[in-house]
Design a protein around this motif. Structure first.
Motif, mmCIF file in Angstrom:
data_model
loop_
_atom_site.group_PDB
_atom_site.id
_atom_site.type_symbol
_atom_site.label_atom_id
_atom_site.label_comp_id
_atom_site.label_asym_id
_atom_site.label_seq_id
_atom_site.Cartn_x
_atom_site.Cartn_y
_atom_site.Cartn_z
ATOM 1 N N SER A 178 0.827 -1.214 0.000
ATOM 2 C CA SER A 178 0.000 0.000 0.000
ATOM 3 C C SER A 178 0.860 1.261 0.000
ATOM 4 N N VAL A 179 1.937 1.243 0.766
ATOM 5 C CA VAL A 179 2.852 2.393 0.767
ATOM 6 C C VAL A 179 3.429 2.584 -0.628
ATOM 7 N N GLY A 208 1.207 4.153 -3.074
ATOM 8 C CA GLY A 208 0.768 5.505 -2.746
ATOM 9 C C GLY A 208 -0.579 5.544 -2.046
ATOM 10 N N GLU A 209 -1.008 4.429 -1.495
ATOM 11 C CA GLU A 209 -2.294 4.331 -0.790
ATOM 12 C C GLU A 209 -2.060 4.581 0.698
ATOM 13 N N ARG A 210 -1.778 5.814 1.008
ATOM 14 C CA ARG A 210 -1.377 6.209 2.354
ATOM 15 C C ARG A 210 -2.439 5.893 3.411
ATOM 16 N N ALA A 266 -2.492 2.192 4.088
ATOM 17 C CA ALA A 266 -1.278 1.805 4.811
ATOM 18 C C ALA A 266 -1.371 2.203 6.279
ATOM 19 N N LEU A 267 -1.884 3.392 6.557
ATOM 20 C CA LEU A 267 -2.033 3.839 7.950
ATOM 21 C C LEU A 267 -2.974 2.926 8.730
ATOM 22 N N GLU A 285 6.436 1.335 8.580
ATOM 23 C CA GLU A 285 6.063 2.609 9.190
ATOM 24 C C GLU A 285 7.085 3.696 8.861
ATOM 25 N N LEU A 334 6.661 4.714 5.284
ATOM 26 C CA LEU A 334 5.480 5.561 5.168
ATOM 27 C C LEU A 334 5.783 6.980 5.626
ATOM 28 N N SER A 335 6.536 7.122 6.711
ATOM 29 C CA SER A 335 6.848 8.464 7.208
ATOM 30 C C SER A 335 7.748 9.228 6.237
ATOM 31 N N SER A 351 7.465 8.944 3.057
ATOM 32 C CA SER A 351 6.713 9.220 1.837
ATOM 33 C C SER A 351 5.810 10.449 1.955
ATOM 34 N N ARG A 373 2.192 12.810 8.023
ATOM 35 C CA ARG A 373 1.230 11.921 8.685
ATOM 36 C C ARG A 373 -0.035 12.646 8.797
#
Length: 161
Positions: free
Chosen positions: A121-122, A125-127, A130-131, A152, A155-156, A158, A161
């Motif tokens: 997901s990250v 680009g599906e933030r 992913a969260l 994680e 993701l941070s 990219s 938050r």
């Protein structure tokens, strides 16, 4: 390291891989990407309850940047592992006390695959997805046995938050 036949396989999948699956996988050594894809799909389709081929297949697609395919396979793997672990097939409904995720076997594989879906997901680009996946991982695996902290961190990097 051999995630199919070694200690890592037992720790993650909780058991041995059937000889027919091993032959399919081992037969791809040195083969083309198409040969590998065919062998892995054959393993998944002919042994749908065997978890290791799902892992290899979603990893194969993710490494090739085929993230839609990787996500599809990981989602199927999650459902198969959920049935074997006797937990809800909807990841969002699974709760910390539903099973012991620290014991090798389908539940641990399920948790590991949830992490893989977060990673995919990250990369897609599906933030928001992913969260949610990371939040679920944090609840189910508070000591981070499967290493979701890496996802994680990615993701941070990219974005905010």
């Amino acid at each position: 390291m051999n995630l199919i036949t070694g200690i890592e396989s037992t720790d993650l999948f909780g058991g041995d891989v059937p000889p027919a699956v091993l032959r399919l996988i081992e037969g791809t050594r040195g083969g083309s990407s198409d040969d590998v894809a065919v062998a892995l799909w054959t393993a998944v389709l002919s042994h749908p309850r065997c978890l290791p081929p799902y892992y290899l297949l979603y990893k194969f697609h993710a490494n090739r940047g085929e993230l839609g395919e990787a996500q599809e396979v990981a989602t199927k793997a999650l459902a198969v592992a959920a049935r074997q672990a006797s937990i809800d097939i909807h990841w969002s409904a699974v709760q910390p006390g539903d099973t012991d995720f620290t014991i090798p076997g389908p539940a641990r594989f399920w948790l590991f695959t949830l992490k893989a879906l977060a990673f995919i997901s990250v990369r897609r680009g599906e933030r928001a997805v992913a969260l949610k996946l990371i939040a679920k991982l944090r609840r189910l695996d508070p000591i981070d046995c499967v290493g979701f902290d890496v996802v994680e961190a990615l993701l941070s990097q990219s974005g905010p938050r």
